[in-house]
Scaffold this motif. Structure first.
Motif, PDB file in Angstrom:
ATOM      1  N   SER A 154      39.008  44.710  84.893  1.00 19.07           N
ATOM      2  CA  SER A 154      39.126  43.313  85.334  1.00 19.07           C
ATOM      3  C   SER A 154      39.700  42.484  84.194  1.00 19.07           C
ATOM      4  O   SER A 154      39.078  41.553  83.720  1.00 19.07           O
ATOM      5  N   THR A 170      40.664  38.308  84.201  1.00 17.16           N
ATOM      6  CA  THR A 170      39.736  37.430  84.905  1.00 17.16           C
ATOM      7  C   THR A 170      38.815  36.719  83.943  1.00 17.16           C
ATOM      8  O   THR A 170      37.977  37.356  83.319  1.00 17.16           O
ATOM      9  N   SER A 171      38.990  35.410  83.820  1.00 14.31           N
ATOM     10  CA  SER A 171      38.044  34.689  82.975  1.00 14.31           C
ATOM     11  C   SER A 171      36.925  34.089  83.821  1.00 14.31           C
ATOM     12  O   SER A 171      35.872  33.747  83.317  1.00 14.31           O
ATOM     13  N   TYR A 217      34.984  33.769  88.073  1.00 13.38           N
ATOM     14  CA  TYR A 217      34.827  34.268  89.440  1.00 13.38           C
ATOM     15  C   TYR A 217      34.405  33.115  90.321  1.00 13.38           C
ATOM     16  O   TYR A 217      33.576  32.303  89.912  1.00 13.38           O
ATOM     17  N   TYR A 246      28.683  37.399  89.150  1.00 12.07           N
ATOM     18  CA  TYR A 246      29.677  37.172  88.102  1.00 12.07           C
ATOM     19  C   TYR A 246      30.251  35.787  88.295  1.00 12.07           C
ATOM     20  O   TYR A 246      30.529  35.364  89.415  1.00 12.07           O
ATOM     21  N   TYR A 252      31.480  33.666  84.996  1.00 11.38           N
ATOM     22  CA  TYR A 252      32.394  33.312  83.915  1.00 11.38           C
ATOM     23  C   TYR A 252      32.309  34.441  82.888  1.00 11.38           C
ATOM     24  O   TYR A 252      31.215  34.890  82.547  1.00 11.38           O
ATOM     25  N   THR A 253      33.457  34.916  82.405  1.00 11.80           N
ATOM     26  CA  THR A 253      33.481  36.161  81.635  1.00 11.80           C
ATOM     27  C   THR A 253      32.768  36.059  80.290  1.00 11.80           C
ATOM     28  O   THR A 253      32.312  37.054  79.747  1.00 11.80           O
ATOM     29  N   SER A 296      29.271  37.235  81.547  1.00 10.57           N
ATOM     30  CA  SER A 296      29.239  38.652  81.929  1.00 10.57           C
ATOM     31  C   SER A 296      30.484  38.959  82.747  1.00 10.57           C
ATOM     32  O   SER A 296      31.141  38.041  83.247  1.00 10.57           O
ATOM     33  N   ASN A 297      30.772  40.248  82.854  1.00  9.01           N
ATOM     34  CA  ASN A 297      32.006  40.686  83.494  1.00  9.01           C
ATOM     35  C   ASN A 297      31.798  42.141  83.929  1.00  9.01           C
ATOM     36  O   ASN A 297      31.112  42.886  83.221  1.00  9.01           O
ATOM     37  N   THR A 318      31.965  37.229  72.888  1.00 11.83           N
ATOM     38  CA  THR A 318      32.192  38.117  74.033  1.00 11.83           C
ATOM     39  C   THR A 318      33.328  39.110  73.802  1.00 11.83           C
ATOM     40  O   THR A 318      34.360  38.751  73.233  1.00 11.83           O
ATOM     41  N   PRO A 358      37.466  41.988  78.232  1.00 15.93           N
ATOM     42  CA  PRO A 358      37.317  43.074  79.200  1.00 15.93           C
ATOM     43  C   PRO A 358      38.384  44.159  79.065  1.00 15.93           C
ATOM     44  O   PRO A 358      38.106  45.325  79.338  1.00 15.93           O
TER      45      PRO A 358
END
Ligand SMILES: *Cc1c(COP(=O)(O)O)cnc(C)c1O
Length: 395
Positions: A27, A30-31, A33, A52, A54-55, A58-59, A240, A243
């Motif tokens: 993914s 994607t920052s 959802y 999910y 916001y990255t 969590s992602n 973070t 991903p």
């Protein structure tokens, strides 16, 4: 899924339905959802079942990596970070507060030694650097306000070991937590949580990723502790893992058990060659019977890993010679790659700068390393080629 080789490929994946891609989740771009049940704006509203969102929080890809790491380490939960240092600093800043005291290995990754000595005091946290291969020295350094003992085994760059089970038992008898930097061992060799540690940390940049294409870090431990660290380290400090880096690390990790077998075999061959070479004074590899802690290595390590160090007379001049002559090895820092690396760490420099060792501690370091340490990260090339390269360069 009891075996490590299987867990390294399958753990955490949920490809049950027919037609689902049997791949690691990717993914990358994607920052955020969108979700009808979007949670509140505060991390304090984050529940276990939160979607999910916001990255930075969590992602799916970083979650899969964290789950797979927890499965390899036999931990309840895992968390991933942008680098090994991000994982370790997030751990320290969560477990320690103003007035607390932490004991760290006096030989360890330079960044960790400097974080403990130079930066934690800004937040009112004291640290003592101790030879953690000596249980009595740890005991003597304990204070009423000690909250954490952080060890690294094998320790960078000299491959000294610390006895995880004994140190975790000493920590717990004193109401203290124990964290282990297991970057050089990897879960193929050692599972510190099973030996009593509260946390295991990794630089995923090294063996676990294995291909020098991504930085990453991780903490594995109890879920309740990691939830608290997630709130601080990821949501608020923002450490973070990207991903896409998580996806690269997942791909690298599938071959970790196989790679570690090959790293160990190659390191064993290189260590045996060095130990017999006339220009070499001391050779250190936990698998050598001559390693001063070989008995502990056999007890604590299922794989002796791919790191070898040695000392030699006129180390600085020899370092220049090796840097100019090696063709298969690269003269470079870092470790745990497919390709072989070597670098030289002069004892006087590191004793004064990163480690700040004095008195007996400085003497003990010098007794182990002489003028300096040649640190080899033995890669996956043919061992004959590695030995021929060193032989030519040492001549
Ligand atoms: C590299 C390393 C770290 C730091 O990890 P980064 O991913 O470079 O931040 C920490 N501990 C050990 C033992 C390491 O080798």
């Amino acid at each position: 899924m009891s075996r490590l080789e299987t867990r390294a490929i399958h753990a955490g994946a949920s490809h049950s339905a027919v037609g689902d891609p049997v791949l690691n989740i990717l993914s990358p771009a994607t920052s955020f959802y969108s979700h009808p049940d979007a949670v509140g704006f505060s991390a304090n509203d984050l529940g276990d079942q939160a979607p999910y969102f916001y990255t930075r929080w969590s992602n799916p890809t970083t979650d899969l990596l964290a789950e797979r790491l927890a499965a390899l380490e036999g931990g309840e939960a895992g968390l991933t970070f942008s680098s090994g240092m991000a994982a370790i600093s997030s751990l320290f800043l969560n477990r320690l507060r103003c007035g607390d005291h932490v004991i760290v290995s006096n030989v360890c990754y330079a960044g960790v030694a400097e974080l403990a000595r130079d930066i934690l005091p800004k937040y009112g946290i004291r640290s003592t650097a101790v030879d953690t291969s000596d249980l009595a020295a740890i005991e003597a350094a304990l204070r009423p306000e000690t909250r954490l003992i952080h060890i690294e085994t094998p320790a960078n760059p000299i491959l000294k070991l610390s006895d995880i089970a004994a140190i975790a038992a000493l920590a717990h008898a004193n109401g203290v937590e124990c964290s282990v930097d297991s970057t050089m061992a990897t879960p193929v060799a050692t599972t510190p949580l099973a030996l009593g540690a509260d946390f295991v940390v990794h630089s995923l940049t090294k063996y676990i990723g294995g291909h020098s294409d991504a930085l990453g870090g991780a903490i594995i431990g109890r879920k309740a502790d990691l939830d608290a660290i997630q709130k601080e380290g990821l949501i608020h400090f923002g450490a973070t893992l990207n991903p896409f880096a998580a996806w690269l690390i997942l791909r690298g990790m599938e071959t970790l058990p196989l790679r570690m077998k090959a790293h160990e075999a190659n390191a064993g061959a290189v260590a045996a060659f060095l130990a017999a070479h006339p220009r070499v004074e001391q050779t250190y590899w936990p698998g050598l019977a001559s390693h001063p802690q070989h008995e502990l290595a056999r007890r604590q390590m299922r794989n002796f890993s791919g790191m070898v160090s040695f000392s030699a007379k006129n180390g600085a001049a020899l370092a220049r010679q090796l840097a100019e002559r090696v063709e298969v090895f690269s003269y470079a820092v870092s470790l745990g790659k497919t390709r072989s690396l070597l670098c030289y760490v002069p004892s006087d420099d590191i004793i004064r700068s990163s480690f700040g060792l004095e008195g007996r501690d400085a003497e003990n370091y010098r007794a182990w390393t002489g003028d300096g340490t040649f640190r080899l990260s033995v890669g996956l090339e043919a061992p004959e080629d590695l030995i021929a390269d060193l032989e030519r360069a040492l001549d």
